[in-house]
Write a protein that holds these residues in place. Structure first.
Motif, PDB file in Angstrom:
ATOM      1  N   GLU A  95      57.454  54.397  38.227  1.00  0.00           N
ATOM      2  CA  GLU A  95      58.349  54.561  39.383  1.00  0.00           C
ATOM      3  C   GLU A  95      59.748  54.990  38.935  1.00  0.00           C
ATOM      4  O   GLU A  95      60.474  55.616  39.695  1.00  0.00           O
ATOM      5  N   MET A  96      60.101  54.653  37.691  1.00  0.00           N
ATOM      6  CA  MET A  96      61.427  55.010  37.170  1.00  0.00           C
ATOM      7  C   MET A  96      61.439  56.359  36.465  1.00  0.00           C
ATOM      8  O   MET A  96      62.443  56.752  35.893  1.00  0.00           O
ATOM      9  N   GLY A  97      60.303  57.055  36.476  1.00  0.00           N
ATOM     10  CA  GLY A  97      60.302  58.400  35.910  1.00  0.00           C
ATOM     11  C   GLY A  97      59.478  58.590  34.659  1.00  0.00           C
ATOM     12  O   GLY A  97      59.492  59.680  34.087  1.00  0.00           O
ATOM     13  N   ALA A  98      58.752  57.552  34.199  1.00  0.00           N
ATOM     14  CA  ALA A  98      57.877  57.748  33.044  1.00  0.00           C
ATOM     15  C   ALA A  98      56.775  58.729  33.419  1.00  0.00           C
ATOM     16  O   ALA A  98      56.317  58.763  34.567  1.00  0.00           O
ATOM     17  N   PHE A  99      56.323  59.521  32.454  1.00  0.00           N
ATOM     18  CA  PHE A  99      55.287  60.519  32.702  1.00  0.00           C
ATOM     19  C   PHE A  99      53.956  59.843  32.994  1.00  0.00           C
ATOM     20  O   PHE A  99      53.226  60.220  33.913  1.00  0.00           O
ATOM     21  N   ASP A 100      53.612  58.825  32.190  1.00  0.00           N
ATOM     22  CA  ASP A 100      52.322  58.134  32.345  1.00  0.00           C
ATOM     23  C   ASP A 100      52.348  56.877  31.489  1.00  0.00           C
ATOM     24  O   ASP A 100      53.340  56.612  30.806  1.00  0.00           O
ATOM     25  N   TYR A 101      51.262  56.126  31.508  1.00  0.00           N
ATOM     26  CA  TYR A 101      51.154  54.992  30.604  1.00  0.00           C
ATOM     27  C   TYR A 101      49.733  54.898  30.064  1.00  0.00           C
ATOM     28  O   TYR A 101      48.796  55.429  30.653  1.00  0.00           O
ATOM     29  N   LEU A 102      49.604  54.254  28.921  1.00  0.00           N
ATOM     30  CA  LEU A 102      48.306  54.027  28.290  1.00  0.00           C
ATOM     31  C   LEU A 102      48.215  52.569  27.879  1.00  0.00           C
ATOM     32  O   LEU A 102      49.215  51.951  27.519  1.00  0.00           O
ATOM     33  N   MET A 103      46.998  52.040  27.920  1.00  0.00           N
ATOM     34  CA  MET A 103      46.755  50.668  27.478  1.00  0.00           C
ATOM     35  C   MET A 103      46.492  50.668  25.975  1.00  0.00           C
ATOM     36  O   MET A 103      45.786  51.528  25.456  1.00  0.00           O
ATOM     37  N   LYS A 104      47.053  49.676  25.271  1.00  0.00           N
ATOM     38  CA  LYS A 104      46.765  49.478  23.847  1.00  0.00           C
ATOM     39  C   LYS A 104      45.448  48.720  23.712  1.00  0.00           C
ATOM     40  O   LYS A 104      45.212  47.813  24.517  1.00  0.00           O
ATOM     41  N   PRO A 105      44.627  48.962  22.763  1.00  0.00           N
ATOM     42  CA  PRO A 105      44.668  50.108  21.855  1.00  0.00           C
ATOM     43  C   PRO A 105      44.170  51.344  22.582  1.00  0.00           C
ATOM     44  O   PRO A 105      43.227  51.270  23.369  1.00  0.00           O
ATOM     45  N   MET A 106      44.786  52.469  22.319  1.00  0.00           N
ATOM     46  CA  MET A 106      44.411  53.682  23.051  1.00  0.00           C
ATOM     47  C   MET A 106      43.640  54.629  22.132  1.00  0.00           C
ATOM     48  O   MET A 106      43.761  54.558  20.921  1.00  0.00           O
ATOM     49  N   ASP A 107      42.886  55.488  22.746  1.00  0.00           N
ATOM     50  CA  ASP A 107      42.151  56.529  22.030  1.00  0.00           C
ATOM     51  C   ASP A 107      43.157  57.612  21.618  1.00  0.00           C
ATOM     52  O   ASP A 107      43.932  58.087  22.458  1.00  0.00           O
ATOM     53  N   ILE A 108      43.141  57.997  20.356  1.00  0.00           N
ATOM     54  CA  ILE A 108      44.133  58.957  19.859  1.00  0.00           C
ATOM     55  C   ILE A 108      43.993  60.319  20.548  1.00  0.00           C
ATOM     56  O   ILE A 108      44.996  60.987  20.814  1.00  0.00           O
ATOM     57  N   ASP A 109      42.775  60.713  20.877  1.00  0.00           N
ATOM     58  CA  ASP A 109      42.598  62.001  21.556  1.00  0.00           C
ATOM     59  C   ASP A 109      43.150  61.952  22.978  1.00  0.00           C
ATOM     60  O   ASP A 109      43.732  62.926  23.458  1.00  0.00           O
ATOM     61  N   GLU A 110      42.992  60.804  23.648  1.00  0.00           N
ATOM     62  CA  GLU A 110      43.560  60.662  24.992  1.00  0.00           C
ATOM     63  C   GLU A 110      45.084  60.706  24.922  1.00  0.00           C
ATOM     64  O   GLU A 110      45.744  61.344  25.751  1.00  0.00           O
ATOM     65  N   LEU A 111      45.643  60.041  23.915  1.00  0.00           N
ATOM     66  CA  LEU A 111      47.099  60.070  23.738  1.00  0.00           C
ATOM     67  C   LEU A 111      47.568  61.494  23.469  1.00  0.00           C
ATOM     68  O   LEU A 111      48.551  61.949  24.061  1.00  0.00           O
ATOM     69  N   LEU A 112      46.868  62.206  22.606  1.00  0.00           N
ATOM     70  CA  LEU A 112      47.241  63.580  22.277  1.00  0.00           C
ATOM     71  C   LEU A 112      47.208  64.466  23.523  1.00  0.00           C
ATOM     72  O   LEU A 112      48.112  65.276  23.749  1.00  0.00           O
ATOM     73  N   TYR A 113      46.190  64.293  24.342  1.00  0.00           N
ATOM     74  CA  TYR A 113      46.072  65.059  25.591  1.00  0.00           C
ATOM     75  C   TYR A 113      47.277  64.777  26.506  1.00  0.00           C
ATOM     76  O   TYR A 113      47.875  65.689  27.055  1.00  0.00           O
ATOM     77  N   LYS A 114      47.642  63.507  26.632  1.00  0.00           N
ATOM     78  CA  LYS A 114      48.793  63.155  27.486  1.00  0.00           C
ATOM     79  C   LYS A 114      50.096  63.676  26.887  1.00  0.00           C
ATOM     80  O   LYS A 114      50.995  64.113  27.614  1.00  0.00           O
ATOM     81  N   LEU A 115      50.212  63.650  25.562  1.00  0.00           N
ATOM     82  CA  LEU A 115      51.406  64.186  24.909  1.00  0.00           C
ATOM     83  C   LEU A 115      51.558  65.674  25.206  1.00  0.00           C
ATOM     84  O   LEU A 115      52.657  66.148  25.515  1.00  0.00           O
ATOM     85  N   GLN A 116      50.454  66.412  25.119  1.00  0.00           N
ATOM     86  CA  GLN A 116      50.504  67.846  25.400  1.00  0.00           C
ATOM     87  C   GLN A 116      50.896  68.104  26.855  1.00  0.00           C
ATOM     88  O   GLN A 116      51.720  68.972  27.136  1.00  0.00           O
ATOM     89  N   ASP A 117      50.325  67.342  27.775  1.00  0.00           N
ATOM     90  CA  ASP A 117      50.677  67.498  29.194  1.00  0.00           C
ATOM     91  C   ASP A 117      52.155  67.181  29.435  1.00  0.00           C
ATOM     92  O   ASP A 117      52.838  67.887  30.182  1.00  0.00           O
ATOM     93  N   ALA A 118      52.621  66.112  28.817  1.00  0.00           N
ATOM     94  CA  ALA A 118      54.024  65.706  28.989  1.00  0.00           C
ATOM     95  C   ALA A 118      54.955  66.782  28.430  1.00  0.00           C
ATOM     96  O   ALA A 118      55.970  67.109  29.050  1.00  0.00           O
ATOM     97  N   CYS A 119      54.602  67.353  27.288  1.00  0.00           N
ATOM     98  CA  CYS A 119      55.433  68.401  26.688  1.00  0.00           C
ATOM     99  C   CYS A 119      55.442  69.655  27.573  1.00  0.00           C
ATOM    100  O   CYS A 119      56.484  70.277  27.760  1.00  0.00           O
TER     101      CYS A 119
END
Length: 141
Positions: A95-119
């Protein structure tokens, strides 16, 4: 997608160092910070595209850090990392403007996908904010 710069902010040094190493293996430029204060210092010195931010940290919390990041560098995208107990805080971050969130421990490929989208979102927003030159509009000065 071209290379981009990521800042990993987490007070758990083993987790942070491991994540930095894994992201560097995927050819990203990665910085690390152990606190919100340290993250803000890195952001003042480096051109970071996306921040991976732990929600629960001692001292300056993830939410406080997110708020400070958005004041300092409004176009930098932030992905919140959270455990089960702090999902509501991550939602508050969204609500404060974060792009997204992930639960720990996260899948590295899912994180990479979100990083690319955020960039991609950051670069699109940067492009929209660039002033239009008179040449590109056909208007003579």
């Amino acid at each position: 997608m071209d290379n981009f710069d990521v800042l990993v902010v987490d007070d758990e040094s083993d987790f942070r160092d491991s994540l930095i190493k894994r992201l560097k293996k995927r050819n990203l430029n990665v910085f690390g910070a152990g606190s919100g204060e340290e993250a803000l210092a890195v952001l003042k010195e480096e051109a970071v595209d996306v921040v991976i931010l732990d929600v629960k940290m001692p001292g300056m919390s993830g939410i406080d850090t997110l708020s400070a990041i958005k004041r300092l560098k409004p176009l930098v995208e932030v992905i919140m990392l959270t455990g089960h107990a702090s999902v509501e805080v991550a939602m508050e971050g969204m609500e404060m403007g974060a792009f997204d969130y992930l639960m720990k421990p996260m899948d590295i490929d899912e994180l990479l996908y979100k990083l690319q989208d955020a960039c991609k979102k950051k670069r699109l927003n940067e492009k929209r904010q660039r002033p239009v030159s008179p040449r590109s509009t056909g208007i003579a000065s």
